[in-house]
Design a protein around this motif. Structure first.
Motif, mmCIF file in Angstrom:
data_model
loop_
_atom_site.group_PDB
_atom_site.id
_atom_site.type_symbol
_atom_site.label_atom_id
_atom_site.label_comp_id
_atom_site.label_asym_id
_atom_site.label_seq_id
_atom_site.Cartn_x
_atom_site.Cartn_y
_atom_site.Cartn_z
ATOM 1 N N LEU A 212 -39.940 -0.295 -17.080
ATOM 2 C CA LEU A 212 -40.730 -0.704 -18.255
ATOM 3 C C LEU A 212 -41.599 -1.913 -17.934
ATOM 4 O O LEU A 212 -41.958 -2.694 -18.811
ATOM 5 C CB LEU A 212 -39.828 -1.025 -19.451
ATOM 6 N N GLY A 213 -41.942 -2.062 -16.664
ATOM 7 C CA GLY A 213 -42.791 -3.181 -16.276
ATOM 8 C C GLY A 213 -42.138 -4.530 -16.424
ATOM 9 O O GLY A 213 -42.826 -5.557 -16.539
ATOM 10 N N PHE A 214 -40.806 -4.554 -16.414
ATOM 11 C CA PHE A 214 -40.110 -5.827 -16.611
ATOM 12 C C PHE A 214 -40.351 -6.769 -15.441
ATOM 13 O O PHE A 214 -40.269 -6.382 -14.279
ATOM 14 C CB PHE A 214 -38.611 -5.577 -16.752
ATOM 15 N N ARG A 215 -40.612 -8.014 -15.773
ATOM 16 C CA ARG A 215 -40.757 -9.064 -14.766
ATOM 17 C C ARG A 215 -40.307 -10.367 -15.396
ATOM 18 O O ARG A 215 -40.635 -10.670 -16.540
ATOM 19 C CB ARG A 215 -42.213 -9.152 -14.291
ATOM 20 N N LEU A 235 -38.584 -23.879 -15.982
ATOM 21 C CA LEU A 235 -39.538 -22.972 -16.621
ATOM 22 C C LEU A 235 -39.015 -21.547 -16.541
ATOM 23 O O LEU A 235 -38.198 -21.202 -15.684
ATOM 24 C CB LEU A 235 -40.921 -23.077 -15.988
ATOM 25 N N SER A 236 -39.505 -20.726 -17.462
ATOM 26 C CA SER A 236 -39.121 -19.322 -17.506
ATOM 27 C C SER A 236 -40.281 -18.522 -18.047
ATOM 28 O O SER A 236 -40.970 -18.952 -18.973
ATOM 29 C CB SER A 236 -37.894 -19.134 -18.409
ATOM 30 N N SER A 237 -40.507 -17.350 -17.469
ATOM 31 C CA SER A 237 -41.552 -16.448 -17.941
ATOM 32 C C SER A 237 -41.009 -15.027 -17.927
ATOM 33 O O SER A 237 -40.447 -14.587 -16.920
ATOM 34 C CB SER A 237 -42.798 -16.550 -17.058
ATOM 35 N N THR A 238 -41.167 -14.319 -19.043
ATOM 36 C CA THR A 238 -40.634 -12.973 -19.173
ATOM 37 C C THR A 238 -41.695 -12.054 -19.758
ATOM 38 O O THR A 238 -42.370 -12.408 -20.736
ATOM 39 C CB THR A 238 -39.392 -12.953 -20.092
ATOM 40 N N GLY A 239 -41.838 -10.883 -19.178
ATOM 41 C CA GLY A 239 -42.747 -9.868 -19.718
ATOM 42 C C GLY A 239 -42.156 -8.489 -19.549
ATOM 43 O O GLY A 239 -41.435 -8.230 -18.586
ATOM 44 N N ARG A 240 -42.455 -7.618 -20.503
ATOM 45 C CA ARG A 240 -41.984 -6.241 -20.407
ATOM 46 C C ARG A 240 -42.816 -5.369 -21.323
ATOM 47 O O ARG A 240 -43.206 -5.789 -22.414
ATOM 48 C CB ARG A 240 -40.508 -6.131 -20.803
ATOM 49 N N ARG A 241 -43.082 -4.164 -20.887
ATOM 50 C CA ARG A 241 -43.789 -3.193 -21.692
ATOM 51 C C ARG A 241 -42.995 -2.886 -22.959
ATOM 52 O O ARG A 241 -41.773 -3.003 -22.999
ATOM 53 C CB ARG A 241 -43.960 -1.912 -20.866
ATOM 54 N N GLY A 242 -43.686 -2.479 -24.013
ATOM 55 C CA GLY A 242 -43.008 -2.148 -25.254
ATOM 56 C C GLY A 242 -42.149 -0.909 -25.154
ATOM 57 O O GLY A 242 -42.235 -0.123 -24.201
ATOM 58 N N THR A 243 -41.309 -0.700 -26.167
ATOM 59 C CA THR A 243 -40.389 0.437 -26.176
ATOM 60 C C THR A 243 -40.772 1.483 -27.212
ATOM 61 O O THR A 243 -40.126 2.528 -27.284
ATOM 62 C CB THR A 243 -38.959 -0.047 -26.453
ATOM 63 N N LEU A 244 -41.799 1.225 -28.035
ATOM 64 C CA LEU A 244 -42.288 2.201 -29.006
ATOM 65 C C LEU A 244 -43.737 2.550 -28.687
ATOM 66 O O LEU A 244 -44.547 1.655 -28.396
ATOM 67 C CB LEU A 244 -42.204 1.653 -30.436
ATOM 68 N N ILE A 253 -45.800 -0.788 -28.126
ATOM 69 C CA ILE A 253 -45.578 -1.984 -28.932
ATOM 70 C C ILE A 253 -44.112 -2.396 -28.828
ATOM 71 O O ILE A 253 -43.303 -1.713 -28.225
ATOM 72 C CB ILE A 253 -45.974 -1.769 -30.403
ATOM 73 N N ASN A 254 -43.805 -3.506 -29.433
ATOM 74 C CA ASN A 254 -42.484 -4.135 -29.327
ATOM 75 C C ASN A 254 -42.209 -4.554 -27.890
ATOM 76 O O ASN A 254 -41.143 -4.305 -27.324
ATOM 77 C CB ASN A 254 -41.385 -3.229 -29.858
ATOM 78 N N GLU A 255 -43.198 -5.195 -27.313
ATOM 79 C CA GLU A 255 -43.092 -5.662 -25.936
ATOM 80 C C GLU A 255 -42.435 -7.039 -25.892
ATOM 81 O O GLU A 255 -42.017 -7.582 -26.916
ATOM 82 C CB GLU A 255 -44.500 -5.749 -25.328
ATOM 83 N N GLN A 256 -42.355 -7.604 -24.711
ATOM 84 C CA GLN A 256 -41.870 -8.975 -24.528
ATOM 85 C C GLN A 256 -42.913 -9.759 -23.751
ATOM 86 O O GLN A 256 -43.434 -9.280 -22.740
ATOM 87 C CB GLN A 256 -40.529 -8.983 -23.781
ATOM 88 N N ASP A 257 -43.220 -10.932 -24.228
ATOM 89 C CA ASP A 257 -44.209 -11.795 -23.597
ATOM 90 C C ASP A 257 -43.822 -13.233 -23.922
ATOM 91 O O ASP A 257 -44.289 -13.813 -24.893
ATOM 92 C CB ASP A 257 -45.610 -11.463 -24.126
ATOM 93 N N ASN A 258 -42.931 -13.803 -23.119
ATOM 94 C CA ASN A 258 -42.313 -15.082 -23.427
ATOM 95 C C ASN A 258 -42.561 -16.102 -22.319
ATOM 96 O O ASN A 258 -42.556 -15.770 -21.137
ATOM 97 C CB ASN A 258 -40.796 -14.923 -23.593
ATOM 98 N N LEU A 259 -42.723 -17.341 -22.735
ATOM 99 C CA LEU A 259 -42.898 -18.454 -21.798
ATOM 100 C C LEU A 259 -42.105 -19.640 -22.302
ATOM 101 O O LEU A 259 -42.120 -19.944 -23.502
ATOM 102 C CB LEU A 259 -44.377 -18.837 -21.681
ATOM 103 N N GLY A 260 -41.397 -20.320 -21.397
ATOM 104 C CA GLY A 260 -40.635 -21.502 -21.781
ATOM 105 C C GLY A 260 -40.726 -22.599 -20.741
ATOM 106 O O GLY A 260 -40.717 -22.331 -19.535
ATOM 107 N N LEU A 261 -40.820 -23.841 -21.211
ATOM 108 C CA LEU A 261 -40.887 -25.017 -20.337
ATOM 109 C C LEU A 261 -39.969 -26.090 -20.904
ATOM 110 O O LEU A 261 -39.875 -26.270 -22.122
ATOM 111 C CB LEU A 261 -42.316 -25.567 -20.267
ATOM 112 N N ARG A 262 -39.305 -26.810 -20.009
ATOM 113 C CA ARG A 262 -38.475 -27.938 -20.432
ATOM 114 C C ARG A 262 -38.552 -29.027 -19.371
ATOM 115 O O ARG A 262 -38.430 -28.759 -18.169
ATOM 116 C CB ARG A 262 -37.018 -27.509 -20.630
#
Length: 834
Positions: A212-215, A235-244, A253-262
């Motif tokens: 599902l293109g997860f990275r 730091l963290s970065s997450t992406g994934r293709r949607g499931t619908l 749609i319903n994908e994942q596109d997340n970024l985090g920094l601390r």
């Protein structure tokens, strides 16, 4: 028997990371073994002696495995087996290895935690079935489950939907925690501790890829800047293709596109004083959150106003009849723009009378959503969004000290929050035919509702202050009493202002007799009111613990607690002239009586841990969500149910016969029911008909054109979202091997969870029971002594199809939509720690 919606197997995807410890638990961390007591295998290499990710025997220490699990649940460092609280502890490495990257995934590891979300703002996190009402979020209420990150309180669940970043451990505390934590929490607390800056240079990096293109990429580095200053960056970065698949837009749609920094900066100002400055930022920006057609169910509405008839009249059909084909046709724009961040300063001073801790924090939450509120491919509701901005400021002081015979924690807490929400909803050209009765000639005129728009302005100012404290008095060598008290003040001021205009730009008002205006305000009604609430509350608790033997601790707790009253900021019912009924604008505090007993024990030279807990919580004036059956008039508001009770038994078991194998099993039985709620909203099968007059008998459920009760008595029925039975389990084994000249251990692991069926509607409905399901995850890999690790993983290995939740769209048409859980996902992770 409850009709159930089919649930084949579907799983949570997610890569894992380090497989090393884990503890989970139910009543208390069942996994608090001292690995030092386990004799090493004669052939064990250094790496093979390190704990596996399935191991509940340590927490947060990763492959180093220091032995007893140390927690700060009572605001001091102590072993989890010595804490007389029902608590689950999950180590950072177990979080990574099992793919439990946010609070939603955490419920697979802690059976008494419930998490439901249709989008970040409309999210509920409950413990033992209580916390917040299940359904659409209302800004004017409090959370029953407190979420803390490094001692900083997060006031909205939506502001805590970030990916876990550089986490050392997570403690899930069950039961009231108001005498030890800054913000009062009646159901429990989620206490997240991140890795702190170190004066030894260290780091870790990780990359995962999957279907599902997860990275996903994660990294953290820590080290000294001077003799007295250290820093840490993660730091963290997450992406994934949607499931619908959306056939309208030809996109997933319903994908994942997340970024985090601390970022953290530690200053050791003196031997007795340390100051930590922290800042974090995260964002989620996926095209989300869509649903799929699940089924229809007959309501009391007229037959020509039910879903099948309305769809046939517009030559419409859903793109698929099987929800697990994962096909939808939503035609409105979807977006989840979630920005979360803040900064804090934590100072710890070892004074002569105790340890004084000060935590000053500011946080923000910026929410920019877009939704399809008609849940179909028809242009009925073409715009639905509620952008919201929150700022919060908190200040907490704690003083802890004493000796082994008498210890104390005293605290003061101040909280200030402002929320500003700007909502808008607009109807489209298909709205007239769908929302106006076919017997009304206006239903054939698309212009009546096309362009009808409600613009809502909602503001909230929320202030809270508290004094709290707890003593720990060792009355006898084996008997300790722990009394605690809390004095709390809350004040909330809110404004709700909804202005409605039609497609011609005219104001929709209640004084108009124009038939078009009358039809329009039946769909979107204007309303304005101001509301304020303030109150003082006093609560207390008492825990007695007795050490039956060196490795067996028994405890009993009684707590008298409360959840602050609130204000309704989603609109309230109106009278015959359309004026808001202000008596419904506030909701009373919940009054909580809680009793719990438990035993924590270790056997076989600490190779086996068994923890048991039994609890009962009675709540008067429970804050329940009430919904109005008319589409668009009200999203939902709060009211007080007379009484709710949750009770149950929890058990954690873990075993580590040697350094090569460990396993755990956590189980919970939860009986959470409305004990008395006689004027609850009715389920869809009893809604939509002519309201029964005095003396009339309502029609049987699902009778088109029937007579509906004004409200329903749901006393004795189960609270939404609660499975009676839930469990989590896992095991991992390893063998020493040498790969490409690297000494280490090869391992295989399994973890999984089970939930029995649960209601997915505030009032249980025959149409919204979700069938129970089992999720199973597998992993296998190589962990080198040098810190290099490589493993493959499969989430939801058996491809279980299941629903995270079902929803009942407004309007009583009988449409049921749902959110399918993740399908089978798989991938690989490589990481290196140094």
């Amino acid at each position: 028997m409850h009709p159930t919606i089919r649930s084949r197997p579907v799983g949570r995807f997610r890569p894992g990371l380090l497989p090393s410890l884990a503890i989970l638990s139910l009543p208390t961390p069942a996994f608090a073994q001292d690995n030092a007591a386990v004799p090493p295998s004669p052939s064990a290499s250094p790496s093979s002696a390190s704990p596996s990710s399935a191991s509940p025997s340590s927490v947060g220490t990763g492959a180093e495995d220091s032995g007893d699990i140390l927690v700060t649940a009572r605001r001091r460092r102590e072993t989890v087996q010595d804490v007389p609280i029902a608590i689950s502890v999950v180590g950072g490495e177990h979080i990574d290895s099992t793919g439990s990257f946010n609070v939603g995934r955490l419920q697979q590891l802690t059976p008494t935690l419930q998490y439901y979300s249709s989008n970040p703002r409309n999210t509920a996190v409950n413990i033992r079935g209580i916390g917040v009402p299940f359904g659409l979020t209302n800004d004017g209420i409090e959370q029953g489950v407190g979420i803390y990150v490094d001692d900083v309180y997060f006031s909205r669940v939506a502001s805590a939907t970030f990916d876990f970043l550089d986490v050392e451990r997570i403690e899930v505390l069950r039961g009231p925690q108001g005498t030890l934590y800054g913000k009062n929490t009646t159901a429990g607390a989620i206490n997240i501790s991140t890795h702190q800056p170190t004066f030894d240079f260290e780091g870790r990096a990780e990359i995962s890829v999957g279907n599902l293109g997860f990275r996903q990429a994660k990294a953290a580095v820590s080290g000294p800047l001077s003799d007295h200053v250290a820093a840490r960056l993660a730091l963290s970065s997450t992406g994934r293709r949607g499931t619908l698949w959306n056939v309208t837009t030809d996109r997933w749609i319903n994908e994942q596109d997340n970024l985090g920094l601390r970022a953290q900066l530690l200053w050791e100002a003196a031997d007795t004083l340390s100051v930590t400055l922290s800042a974090d930022y995260s964002e989620q920006d996926p095209e989300c959150c869509g649903t799929v057609f699940v089924r229809t169910g007959a309501t009391q509405r007229a037959i020509d106003r039910q879903y099948e008839a309305l769809a046939a009249a517009q030559n419409y059909s859903a793109p698929g009849s099987d929800a697990f084909d994962r096909v939808t046709d939503l035609d409105a724009s979807l977006n989840v723009g979630n920005r979360i961040g803040g900064a804090s300063v934590k100072a710890v001073w070892d004074s002569g009378i105790g340890t004084l801790t000060s935590i000053s924090a500011w946080r923000f939450w910026d929410w920019k959503p877009e939704n399809d509120r008609d849940f179909t491919g028809l242009p009925i509701t073409t715009l639905s969004q509620n952008p919201s901005q929150q700022d919060q400021f908190t200040q907490e002081f704690r003083l802890s000290g004493g000796d082994s015979a008498l210890e104390y924690t005293l605290g003061a807490f101040a909280f200030r929050q402002s929320v500003d929400t700007q909502g808008s909803q607009q109807q489209g050209p298909a709205a007239s035919a769908w929302l106006i009765a076919p017997s009304n000639p206006l239903s054939a005129d698309p212009s009546v509702l096309d362009g009808l728009t409600a613009r809502n302005s909602i503001t909230l100012d929320n202030t809270s202050a508290a004094l709290f404290g707890q003593l720990s008095w060792q009355v006898l060598p084996r008997l300790t009493l722990r009394p605690g008290v809390r004095l709390n003040y809350d004040s909330k001021d809110g404004v709700y202002d909804s202005v409605v205009t039609n497609g011609d730009g005219q104001a929709v008002t209640f004084d108009s007799t124009d038939p078009r205006i009358i039809a329009q305000r039946a769909v979107l009604a204007p309303q304005y009111f101001e509301v304020d609430y303030s109150d003082w509350n006093f609560s207390y608790d008492l825990t007695a613990s007795y050490r039956l033997a060196d490795e067996i601790l028994a405890y009993a707790t009684y707590a008298k607690s409360f959840k602050s009253g609130g204000v309704n900021l989603n609109g309230v019912p109106g009278d015959a002239s359309g004026q808001p009924i202000l008596a419904a604008a506030t909701v009373d505090p919940e009054k909580v009586d809680h009793v719990e007993i438990g035993v924590k024990a270790r056997f076989w030279d600490r190779r086996v841990t068994l923890n048991l807990a039994a609890f009962r919580t009675d709540i008067r004036d429970y804050q329940a969500l009430v919904t109005n059956g008319s589409l668009g008039v009200l999203r939902g508001y709060l009211a007080n149910a007379d009484k709710v009770r949750t009770q149950g038994i929890e058990a954690d078991f873990s075993v580590r016969p040697g350094t090569r194998l460990n396993a755990y099993l956590n189980a919970a039985y939860t009986d959470a029911t409305y004990r008395r709620f006689t004027d609850a909203p009715c389920p869809p099968e009893l809604s939509g008909g002519t309201t029964a007059a005095e003396g009339q008998t309502p029609s049987a459920p699902g009778t088109p054109g029937g007579i509906s009760p004004a409200n329903c008595d749901i006393s004795g029925q189960r609270l939404p979202g609660v499975s009676e039975w839930s469990l989590s389990y896992g095991a991992e084994g390893n063998l020493p091997v040498t790969v490409l000249g690297l000494d280490g251990a090869a391992y295989v692991g399994i973890d999984g969870s089970y939930r029995s069926n649960f209601s997915s509607n505030p009032t249980p409905s025959a149409y919204t029971w979700v069938e129970g399901y089992v999720l199973t995850n597998l992993r296998a890999g190589f962990r080198a002594d040098s810190g290099l690790e490589l493993f493959g993983w499969v989430r939801n290995a058996f491809g279980t199809d299941y629903f995270e939740q079902l929803q009942v769209p407004g309007g009583n048409t009988g449409l049921i939509v749902g959110t399918p859980g993740d399908p089978r996902t798989y991938g690989m992770t490589v990481k290196h720690a140094f």
